[in-house]
Scaffold this motif. Structure first.
Motif, PDB file in Angstrom:
ATOM      1  N   GLN A 156       0.656  -1.218   0.093  1.00 32.02           N
ATOM      2  CA  GLN A 156      -0.059   0.133  -0.115  1.00 32.02           C
ATOM      3  C   GLN A 156       0.962   1.262   0.007  1.00 32.02           C
ATOM      4  N   VAL A 157       0.496   2.094  -1.039  1.00 27.41           N
ATOM      5  CA  VAL A 157       1.571   3.327  -1.182  1.00 27.41           C
ATOM      6  C   VAL A 157       0.898   4.376  -0.008  1.00 27.41           C
ATOM      7  N   GLN A 158       1.814   5.153   0.678  1.00 27.68           N
ATOM      8  CA  GLN A 158       1.577   6.279   1.333  1.00 27.68           C
ATOM      9  C   GLN A 158       2.319   7.279   1.144  1.00 27.68           C
ATOM     10  N   LEU A 159       1.819   8.419   0.727  1.00 29.82           N
ATOM     11  CA  LEU A 159       2.553   9.704   0.939  1.00 29.82           C
ATOM     12  C   LEU A 159       2.200  10.652   2.102  1.00 29.82           C
ATOM     13  N   VAL A 160       3.098  10.820   2.802  1.00 29.80           N
ATOM     14  CA  VAL A 160       2.716  11.745   4.074  1.00 29.80           C
ATOM     15  C   VAL A 160       3.507  13.182   3.800  1.00 29.80           C
ATOM     16  N   GLU A 161       2.629  14.137   3.819  1.00 29.37           N
ATOM     17  CA  GLU A 161       3.259  15.310   3.767  1.00 29.37           C
ATOM     18  C   GLU A 161       3.323  15.991   5.289  1.00 29.37           C
ATOM     19  N   SER A 162       4.344  17.017   5.537  1.00 27.76           N
ATOM     20  CA  SER A 162       4.558  17.494   6.790  1.00 27.76           C
ATOM     21  C   SER A 162       5.298  18.921   6.656  1.00 27.76           C
ATOM     22  N   GLY A 163       5.088  19.865   7.404  1.00 26.76           N
ATOM     23  CA  GLY A 163       5.808  21.062   7.406  1.00 26.76           C
ATOM     24  C   GLY A 163       4.922  22.087   7.063  1.00 26.76           C
ATOM     25  N   GLY A 164       3.640  22.109   6.999  1.00 27.20           N
ATOM     26  CA  GLY A 164       2.728  23.103   6.753  1.00 27.20           C
ATOM     27  C   GLY A 164       2.604  23.967   7.895  1.00 27.20           C
ATOM     28  N   GLY A 165       1.896  25.169   8.020  1.00 24.03           N
ATOM     29  CA  GLY A 165       1.610  25.985   8.862  1.00 24.03           C
ATOM     30  C   GLY A 165       1.236  27.237   8.552  1.00 24.03           C
ATOM     31  N   LEU A 166       1.251  28.247   9.682  1.00 31.06           N
ATOM     32  CA  LEU A 166       1.003  29.619   9.615  1.00 31.06           C
ATOM     33  C   LEU A 166       2.152  30.384   9.416  1.00 31.06           C
ATOM     34  N   VAL A 167       2.116  31.346   8.489  1.00 30.82           N
ATOM     35  CA  VAL A 167       3.557  32.230   8.423  1.00 30.82           C
ATOM     36  C   VAL A 167       3.224  33.515   7.850  1.00 30.82           C
ATOM     37  N   GLN A 168       3.852  34.601   8.339  1.00 37.51           N
ATOM     38  CA  GLN A 168       3.705  36.084   7.699  1.00 37.51           C
ATOM     39  C   GLN A 168       4.223  36.211   6.322  1.00 37.51           C
ATOM     40  N   ALA A 169       3.497  37.018   5.486  1.00 35.56           N
ATOM     41  CA  ALA A 169       4.094  37.446   4.370  1.00 35.56           C
ATOM     42  C   ALA A 169       5.581  37.641   4.422  1.00 35.56           C
ATOM     43  N   GLY A 170       6.111  37.149   3.377  1.00 38.88           N
ATOM     44  CA  GLY A 170       7.805  37.265   3.326  1.00 38.88           C
ATOM     45  C   GLY A 170       8.737  35.980   3.823  1.00 38.88           C
ATOM     46  N   GLY A 171       7.855  35.143   4.707  1.00 40.81           N
ATOM     47  CA  GLY A 171       8.455  34.054   5.359  1.00 40.81           C
ATOM     48  C   GLY A 171       8.815  32.961   4.450  1.00 40.81           C
ATOM     49  N   SER A 172       9.264  31.908   5.294  1.00 36.58           N
ATOM     50  CA  SER A 172       9.733  30.849   4.330  1.00 36.58           C
ATOM     51  C   SER A 172       8.939  29.285   5.391  1.00 36.58           C
ATOM     52  N   LEU A 173       8.700  28.396   4.473  1.00 36.81           N
ATOM     53  CA  LEU A 173       8.271  26.985   4.951  1.00 36.81           C
ATOM     54  C   LEU A 173       9.061  25.921   4.101  1.00 36.81           C
ATOM     55  N   ARG A 174       9.148  25.024   4.619  1.00 38.18           N
ATOM     56  CA  ARG A 174       9.734  23.889   4.095  1.00 38.18           C
ATOM     57  C   ARG A 174       8.873  22.669   4.162  1.00 38.18           C
ATOM     58  N   LEU A 175       8.241  22.186   3.096  1.00 42.00           N
ATOM     59  CA  LEU A 175       7.418  21.106   3.253  1.00 42.00           C
ATOM     60  C   LEU A 175       7.952  19.785   2.886  1.00 42.00           C
ATOM     61  N   SER A 176       7.617  18.510   3.451  1.00 40.39           N
ATOM     62  CA  SER A 176       8.405  17.354   3.299  1.00 40.39           C
ATOM     63  C   SER A 176       7.392  16.242   2.928  1.00 40.39           C
ATOM     64  N   CYS A 177       7.558  15.354   2.204  1.00 36.78           N
ATOM     65  CA  CYS A 177       6.530  14.434   1.662  1.00 36.78           C
ATOM     66  C   CYS A 177       7.385  13.192   1.619  1.00 36.78           C
ATOM     67  N   ALA A 178       7.112  12.176   2.594  1.00 32.38           N
ATOM     68  CA  ALA A 178       7.797  10.572   2.558  1.00 32.38           C
ATOM     69  C   ALA A 178       6.779   9.789   2.126  1.00 32.38           C
TER      70      ALA A 178
END
Length: 119
Positions: A1-23
């Motif tokens: 069974q294939v699973q893709l699990v994302e993480s790293g989302g959230g709330l950030v102010q304009a101009g900020g950064s986030l890093r998403l991951s998908c395992a």
């Protein structure tokens, strides 16, 4: 069974950064393509970025070029999306996508991770 699990989302102010991951688990996508799509409220799911498995070629939507960077770690069967200079219009649910190499292979999707950019 294939699973893709994302993480790293959230709330950030304009101009900020986030890093998403998908395992990914259940299949190896090292020779296939992996990528990201996003869906804002009331809109269709749109392409964001993808990276090929064969040579690591990357593709981006015009709206994120120069701000987002996609990368992958084949040893971990994981794809990343580094998002810089975020804008309120980047607010959406971000979905991971993966497809193994070969004709007629199915697409696999994660459940999504929310990214909210406040102004």
């Amino acid at each position: 069974q294939v699973q893709l699990v994302e993480s790293g989302g959230g709330l950030v102010q304009a101009g900020g950064s986030l890093r998403l991951s998908c395992a990914a688990s259940g299949r190896t996508f090292s020779s296939g393509r992996m990528g990201w799509y996003r869906q804002a409220p009331g809109k269709e799911r749109d392409f964001v970025a993808r990276i090929s498995g064969s040579d690591g070629t990357t593709y981006y939507a015009d709206s994120v070029k120069g701000r987002f960077t996609i990368s992958r770690d084949n040893a971990k069967n994981t794809v990343y999306l580094q998002m810089n200079s975020l804008k309120p219009e980047d607010t959406a649910i971000y979905y991971c996508n993966a497809r193994q190499a070969g004709i007629g292979r199915p697409d696999y999707w994660g459940q999504g991770t929310q990214v909210t950019v406040s102004s």
